[in-house]
Design a protein around this motif. Structure first.
Motif, PDB file in Angstrom:
ATOM      1  N   ARG A  70     -45.639  72.167 -48.379  1.00 14.35           N
ATOM      2  CA  ARG A  70     -46.914  72.646 -48.897  1.00 14.35           C
ATOM      3  C   ARG A  70     -47.692  73.381 -47.802  1.00 14.35           C
ATOM      4  N   ARG A  71     -47.417  72.993 -46.555  1.00 17.31           N
ATOM      5  CA  ARG A  71     -48.102  73.681 -45.460  1.00 17.31           C
ATOM      6  C   ARG A  71     -47.428  75.010 -45.191  1.00 17.31           C
ATOM      7  N   ARG A  72     -48.175  75.932 -44.669  1.00 12.48           N
ATOM      8  CA  ARG A  72     -47.617  77.173 -44.210  1.00 12.48           C
ATOM      9  C   ARG A  72     -47.429  77.065 -42.700  1.00 12.48           C
ATOM     10  N   LEU A  73     -46.664  78.026 -42.162  1.00 14.64           N
ATOM     11  CA  LEU A  73     -46.431  78.032 -40.727  1.00 14.64           C
ATOM     12  C   LEU A  73     -47.744  78.150 -39.965  1.00 14.64           C
ATOM     13  N   GLU A  74     -48.664  78.870 -40.562  1.00 12.86           N
ATOM     14  CA  GLU A  74     -49.958  79.053 -39.902  1.00 12.86           C
ATOM     15  C   GLU A  74     -50.641  77.708 -39.670  1.00 12.86           C
ATOM     16  N   ASP A  75     -50.577  76.833 -40.685  1.00 12.80           N
ATOM     17  CA  ASP A  75     -51.184  75.498 -40.534  1.00 12.80           C
ATOM     18  C   ASP A  75     -50.493  74.732 -39.416  1.00 12.80           C
ATOM     19  N   ALA A  76     -49.161  74.806 -39.437  1.00 14.37           N
ATOM     20  CA  ALA A  76     -48.390  74.078 -38.420  1.00 14.37           C
ATOM     21  C   ALA A  76     -48.712  74.618 -37.028  1.00 14.37           C
ATOM     22  N   PHE A  77     -48.805  75.943 -36.922  1.00 13.46           N
ATOM     23  CA  PHE A  77     -49.061  76.582 -35.628  1.00 13.46           C
ATOM     24  C   PHE A  77     -50.418  76.155 -35.079  1.00 13.46           C
ATOM     25  N   VAL A  78     -51.423  76.245 -35.926  1.00 15.62           N
ATOM     26  CA  VAL A  78     -52.780  75.880 -35.488  1.00 15.62           C
ATOM     27  C   VAL A  78     -52.808  74.417 -35.064  1.00 15.62           C
ATOM     28  N   GLY A  79     -52.137  73.568 -35.848  1.00 15.27           N
ATOM     29  CA  GLY A  79     -52.108  72.144 -35.516  1.00 15.27           C
ATOM     30  C   GLY A  79     -51.395  71.875 -34.209  1.00 15.27           C
ATOM     31  N   LEU A  80     -50.263  72.542 -34.007  1.00 17.89           N
ATOM     32  CA  LEU A  80     -49.484  72.319 -32.780  1.00 17.89           C
ATOM     33  C   LEU A  80     -50.247  72.790 -31.545  1.00 17.89           C
ATOM     34  N   VAL A  81     -50.899  73.945 -31.659  1.00 14.51           N
ATOM     35  CA  VAL A  81     -51.655  74.462 -30.511  1.00 14.51           C
ATOM     36  C   VAL A  81     -52.838  73.547 -30.216  1.00 14.51           C
ATOM     37  N   ALA A  82     -53.506  73.099 -31.273  1.00 12.88           N
ATOM     38  CA  ALA A  82     -54.664  72.217 -31.070  1.00 12.88           C
ATOM     39  C   ALA A  82     -54.234  70.910 -30.411  1.00 12.88           C
ATOM     40  N   GLU A  83     -53.092  70.381 -30.854  1.00 14.62           N
ATOM     41  CA  GLU A  83     -52.590  69.114 -30.272  1.00 14.62           C
ATOM     42  C   GLU A  83     -52.266  69.269 -28.795  1.00 14.62           C
ATOM     43  N   SER A  84     -51.791  70.456 -28.410  1.00 14.24           N
ATOM     44  CA  SER A  84     -51.343  70.643 -27.030  1.00 14.24           C
ATOM     45  C   SER A  84     -52.500  70.775 -26.064  1.00 14.24           C
ATOM     46  N   ARG A  85     -53.716  70.963 -26.580  1.00 16.16           N
ATOM     47  CA  ARG A  85     -54.859  71.224 -25.690  1.00 16.16           C
ATOM     48  C   ARG A  85     -55.696  69.977 -25.482  1.00 16.16           C
ATOM     49  N   HIS A 107     -35.607  79.803 -37.092  1.00  7.47           N
ATOM     50  CA  HIS A 107     -36.090  78.889 -36.057  1.00  7.47           C
ATOM     51  C   HIS A 107     -37.327  79.476 -35.379  1.00  7.47           C
ATOM     52  N   ALA A 108     -38.063  78.631 -34.696  1.00  4.05           N
ATOM     53  CA  ALA A 108     -39.247  79.125 -33.982  1.00  4.05           C
ATOM     54  C   ALA A 108     -39.459  78.327 -32.705  1.00  4.05           C
ATOM     55  N   VAL A 109     -40.029  79.007 -31.726  1.00  5.08           N
ATOM     56  CA  VAL A 109     -40.427  78.381 -30.463  1.00  5.08           C
ATOM     57  C   VAL A 109     -41.922  78.645 -30.337  1.00  5.08           C
ATOM     58  N   VAL A 110     -42.690  77.586 -30.154  1.00  5.99           N
ATOM     59  CA  VAL A 110     -44.138  77.747 -30.062  1.00  5.99           C
ATOM     60  C   VAL A 110     -44.572  77.503 -28.628  1.00  5.99           C
ATOM     61  N   MET A 111     -45.304  78.457 -28.067  1.00  6.21           N
ATOM     62  CA  MET A 111     -45.781  78.367 -26.682  1.00  6.21           C
ATOM     63  C   MET A 111     -47.302  78.375 -26.657  1.00  6.21           C
ATOM     64  N   ASP A 112     -47.847  77.746 -25.642  1.00  7.25           N
ATOM     65  CA  ASP A 112     -49.277  77.853 -25.390  1.00  7.25           C
ATOM     66  C   ASP A 112     -49.501  77.691 -23.893  1.00  7.25           C
ATOM     67  N   ARG A 113     -50.272  78.592 -23.332  1.00  8.01           N
ATOM     68  CA  ARG A 113     -50.583  78.591 -21.898  1.00  8.01           C
ATOM     69  C   ARG A 113     -49.323  78.434 -21.040  1.00  8.01           C
ATOM     70  N   GLY A 114     -48.292  79.162 -21.445  1.00 11.14           N
ATOM     71  CA  GLY A 114     -47.073  79.212 -20.655  1.00 11.14           C
ATOM     72  C   GLY A 114     -46.100  78.080 -20.900  1.00 11.14           C
ATOM     73  N   ARG A 115     -46.505  77.078 -21.682  1.00 13.98           N
ATOM     74  CA  ARG A 115     -45.648  75.905 -21.883  1.00 13.98           C
ATOM     75  C   ARG A 115     -45.075  75.878 -23.300  1.00 13.98           C
ATOM     76  N   LEU A 116     -43.935  75.241 -23.402  1.00 19.99           N
ATOM     77  CA  LEU A 116     -43.339  75.015 -24.719  1.00 19.99           C
ATOM     78  C   LEU A 116     -44.075  73.861 -25.380  1.00 19.99           C
ATOM     79  N   ILE A 117     -44.525  74.069 -26.620  1.00 22.97           N
ATOM     80  CA  ILE A 117     -45.173  72.932 -27.294  1.00 22.97           C
ATOM     81  C   ILE A 117     -44.383  72.460 -28.511  1.00 22.97           C
ATOM     82  N   ALA A 118     -43.512  73.295 -29.022  1.00 23.97           N
ATOM     83  CA  ALA A 118     -42.635  72.850 -30.118  1.00 23.97           C
ATOM     84  C   ALA A 118     -41.518  73.856 -30.288  1.00 23.97           C
TER      85      ALA A 118
END
Lengths: 302, 273
Positions: free
Chosen positions: A287-302, A203-214
């Motif tokens: 087909r995506r790697r976690l890196e792709d997902a991470f970059v996408g999730l962080v970009a979406e949150s901003r 499992h993973a928890v993705v944070m950006d600027r103190g907030r949970l994004i996924a």
């Protein structure tokens, strides 16, 4: 019902009343999960882990272990093994003396600790008797992991545990984490190495600027965009079947298989359609790697 | 609490720094005694540094040597020693990053700070007692162990001298515990041991400077170092004055204040090191 071992509930933390480090963060880690805490630098990962360990006080919300609120020095922490940022020791004392003093500070006998298991993980040989100030960064980190394991912890909280380790050592640590999780331990760890998280974490928890994004299962986070790679026994027949499915947006050859872009369909629907048409499915992966997902999730949150 | 104290004590005792400090406080009284024996103060000499009166008396009996050593060393060296033990206690662990691991062991914050304070007090007092014991041994070897009789009706028996010496040791240790408490308080607030040590030494010298400004009047009576040297009268005038009690009470106030702030601060502190 699965047991919630770690619960972060609505935590907010400001430093100096100004800098917002963590903003209304909530997530849970259940027993047996290996959960990666991801985020760019300054996302609030380390602060969140410190709050969980009672080192930093939250301005709002609370952290719970085994369903109970964590307070500074809480006995619950005796069931936790923690490595926070760099492993740190008294530099003038030997590795073994450091382990012993740390363990005995908690009022327990060193003979009751899992010394053999911990030393096996440290893999320092005779260097365990040398002063820690003579250790390399990797040796300190391994000694830090040994300290984590002394108490046979039920929960491991690890902040960048493979910092300073070489690739072989990193691999050993990944295998160790898998073994610990198989034995029932719950692991929460932060890392900047996304490939490592992808290999280790369930499992993973993705944070950006103190907030949970996924948050969620790694496979779900990676597969959210719907790109999958399929290997089948008959590529031509598979392509024909897939192009007729409404859930499929596109199909491209990616030898020896096919790269398939899904609109919002489930992978299981694709497999069912192929098998129903008599096509044998050898492999289906995101087909995506976690890196792709991470970059996408962080970009979406901003 | 005992486990935390024991491990803290082992940790500090095993450090080379502790050995070096204790070796210095052992060596200096020996050097002072040898120098005093080789170069006795001349009858025509006037003035001199702190403890000069005591130095002259050392020629009469070696039982004065510990008082002379205490007087000379408490002006500077022992101040640094107690500031070192206390200033490094919490900030040292914080600067190594080791403090967070102690707290997640878990050891309660009150126990961490209590054990560190107790060990720094113990090591400081051991250093002070070492000065006295070594100076006493060296002094007796060099100058004998008779009572003091310098004429003009001024004399002290061996028993009186030893009693005064015991009281002086306790008083100096207590007086320096005020400096220790201040260094310890700063040690809980910073990750820099050097800063905490400097703060303790700085407080001592600031207080000494302010105390020398007579125009400050009665304010000087509240300064932490105002009664620091009151114990010297026991040897030079055979007089146990009320200033000793005032000095002891004043230090008690400072010790309680600084330790109270340290405990309050550390309980609420975010551990970021």
């Amino acid at each position: 019902m699965s047991e919630r071992v770690v619960e972060i509930v609505g935590i907010t933390k400001r430093f100096g009343g100004q800098v917002l480090a963590v903003d209304d963060l909530s997530f849970t880690v259940e027993r047996g999960q290996i959960c990666g805490l991801l985020g760019p630098n300054g996302a609030g990962k380390t602060t969140s882990l410190r709050i969980l360990l009672g080192l930093v006080r939250a301005d709002a919300g609370e952290a719970r272990l085994f369903g109970q609120r964590v307070r500074p020095g809480s006995p619950l922490l005796g069931r936790v093994g923690a490595l926070i940022e760099q492993a740190a020791f008294v530099p003038q004392l030997s590795g073994l003396r450091n382990l012993r003093l740390w363990w005995e500070a908690g009022g327990a006998r060193f003979a009751d600790a899992d010394v053999d298991g911990a030393l096996a993980v440290a893999g320092l040989g005779d260097a365990i008797h040398r002063k820690v100030k003579t250790y390399s960064q990797g040796m300190r980190q391994r000694l830090g992991l040994a300290r984590v394991l002394l108490g046979r912890p039920e929960v491991l909280v690890l902040d960048e545990p493979t910092n300073g380790l070489d690739p072989q050592e990193m691999r050993e640590i990944r295998l160790l984490l898998h073994r610990l999780a198989d034995a029932g331990a719950t692991i929460l760890f932060s890392s900047h190495v996304l490939a490592e998280v992808e290999q280790v974490c369930t499992h993973a928890v993705v944070m950006d600027r103190g907030r949970l994004i996924a948050s969620g299962a790694v496979a779900e986070l990676i597969g959210a965009a719907g790109d999958v790679y399929i290997e089948v026994d008959d590529v031509t027949a598979a392509r024909r079947v897939l192009e007729q499915l409404p859930a499929v947006i596109g199909v491209e050859s990616e030898s020896p298989g096919l790269a398939v872009t899904l609109r919002d369909g489930r992978r299981s629907d694709v497999v069912a359609a192929l098998v129903g048409a008599g096509v044998g499915v050898e492999t289906i992966t995101a087909r995506r790697r976690l890196e792709d997902a991470f970059v996408g999730l962080v970009a979406e949150s901003r | 609490m005992i486990a935390a104290f024991r491990t803290e004590l082992v940790k500090q005792v095993l450090r080379l720094r502790t050995f070096v400090v204790l070796a210095i406080v052992v060596l200096i009284p020996v050097i002072m005694t040898i120098a005093n024996k080789a170069n006795p103060p001349g009858g025509g000499e006037r003035g001199g540094g702190p403890g000069e009166g005591l130095r002259r008396l050392t020629q009469e009996t070696g039982l004065i040597m510990p008082a002379f050593a205490l007087r000379l060393m408490s002006v500077f060296l022992l101040v640094i020693v107690v500031a070192l033990f206390a200033g490094d206690a919490v900030a040292g662990d914080a600067s190594w990053g080791n403090l967070r691991y102690l707290l997640v062991r878990p050891v309660k914050r009150a126990r961490v700070i209590g054990s560190k304070l107790a060990v720094s007090v113990l090591l400081s007092w051991v250093a002070i007692v070492l000065v006295v014991v070594v100076a006493l041994a060296a002094g007796v070897i060099a100058f004998g162990s008779s009572g003091l009789n310098v004429g003009f009706g001024f004399s002290q028996s061996r028993g009186e001298l030893l009693g005064h010496l015991g009281l002086a040791t306790v008083y100096v240790a207590w007086a320096l515990t005020g400096v220790l408490a201040f260094s310890f308080m700063v040690s809980t607030m910073t990750d820099s041991p050097a800063g905490a040590i400097s703060a303790g030494v700085g407080l001592y010298f600031l207080s000494q400077i302010l105390d020398s400004i007579t125009a400050l009047g009665s304010i000087r009576y509240g300064l932490p170092t105002h009664y620091f040297d009151s114990w010297v009268d026991m040897f030079t005038r055979n007089h146990v004055g009320s200033d000793l009690a005032r000095g002891a009470l004043l230090q008690l106030g400072y010790i309680l204040l600084f330790c109270g702030i340290a405990a309050w601060w550390f309980r609420r502190k975010d551990i970021l090191s």
